[in-house]
Motif scaffolding. Sequence first.
Motif, mmCIF file in Angstrom:
data_model
loop_
_atom_site.group_PDB
_atom_site.id
_atom_site.type_symbol
_atom_site.label_atom_id
_atom_site.label_comp_id
_atom_site.label_asym_id
_atom_site.label_seq_id
_atom_site.Cartn_x
_atom_site.Cartn_y
_atom_site.Cartn_z
ATOM 1 N N UNK A 1 0.845 -1.195 0.000
ATOM 2 C CA UNK A 1 0.000 0.000 0.000
ATOM 3 C C UNK A 1 0.881 1.248 0.000
ATOM 4 N N UNK A 2 1.976 1.220 0.744
ATOM 5 C CA UNK A 2 2.912 2.353 0.727
ATOM 6 C C UNK A 2 3.456 2.586 -0.677
ATOM 7 N N UNK A 3 3.793 1.511 -1.373
ATOM 8 C CA UNK A 3 4.287 1.644 -2.749
ATOM 9 C C UNK A 3 3.242 2.289 -3.656
ATOM 10 N N UNK A 4 1.986 1.887 -3.492
ATOM 11 C CA UNK A 4 0.906 2.467 -4.297
ATOM 12 C C UNK A 4 0.756 3.950 -3.984
ATOM 13 N N UNK B 1 1.011 9.639 -5.341
ATOM 14 C CA UNK B 1 1.065 10.789 -4.420
ATOM 15 C C UNK B 1 0.678 12.100 -5.083
ATOM 16 N N UNK B 2 0.914 12.231 -6.393
ATOM 17 C CA UNK B 2 0.514 13.449 -7.102
ATOM 18 C C UNK B 2 -0.972 13.465 -7.426
ATOM 19 N N UNK B 3 -1.667 12.366 -7.118
ATOM 20 C CA UNK B 3 -3.087 12.245 -7.469
ATOM 21 C C UNK B 3 -3.963 12.010 -6.243
ATOM 22 N N UNK C 1 -2.061 7.466 7.610
ATOM 23 C CA UNK C 1 -2.292 8.804 8.169
ATOM 24 C C UNK C 1 -1.417 9.035 9.396
ATOM 25 N N UNK C 2 -1.380 8.058 10.281
ATOM 26 C CA UNK C 2 -0.579 8.215 11.503
ATOM 27 C C UNK C 2 0.904 8.356 11.191
ATOM 28 N N UNK C 3 1.361 7.714 10.121
ATOM 29 C CA UNK C 3 2.778 7.809 9.767
ATOM 30 C C UNK C 3 3.083 9.053 8.935
ATOM 31 N N UNK C 4 2.026 9.806 8.577
ATOM 32 C CA UNK C 4 2.226 11.028 7.809
ATOM 33 C C UNK C 4 2.223 10.830 6.308
ATOM 34 N N UNK C 5 1.952 9.607 5.832
ATOM 35 C CA UNK C 5 1.961 9.324 4.399
ATOM 36 C C UNK C 5 0.736 9.908 3.704
ATOM 37 N N UNK C 6 -0.385 9.970 4.414
ATOM 38 C CA UNK C 6 -1.599 10.612 3.900
ATOM 39 C C UNK C 6 -1.971 11.700 4.896
ATOM 40 N N UNK C 7 -2.059 12.947 4.461
ATOM 41 C CA UNK C 7 -2.450 14.016 5.395
ATOM 42 C C UNK C 7 -3.846 13.770 5.965
ATOM 43 N N UNK C 8 -4.040 14.177 7.196
ATOM 44 C CA UNK C 8 -5.327 13.975 7.873
ATOM 45 C C UNK C 8 -6.464 14.691 7.160
ATOM 46 N N UNK C 9 -6.198 15.780 6.485
ATOM 47 C CA UNK C 9 -7.241 16.549 5.815
ATOM 48 C C UNK C 9 -7.712 15.955 4.513
ATOM 49 N N UNK C 10 -7.040 14.925 4.022
ATOM 50 C CA UNK C 10 -7.411 14.317 2.733
ATOM 51 C C UNK C 10 -8.346 13.149 2.991
#
Length: 65
Positions: A5-8, A13-15, A53-62
Amino acid sequence: MRLTVDDILDRYRDHLPVSLRQLFYVLLSDGVLEKTERDYKRMRMCEYVGMARRSGRIPWGISCW
């Protein structure tokens, strides 16, 4: 699975945001999962998104829904 999932998320990330369904179908197209209810439930998508989200890979606001 978390690394996959991290790789995906790295690839898309630009999308962002991506939906849970989008993650599921990318995993299908990458051959990680089969298109079954069991595999969808096995993914525990909410858990993976929460970890991202907790690791910061996806911002909480998204929204990922």
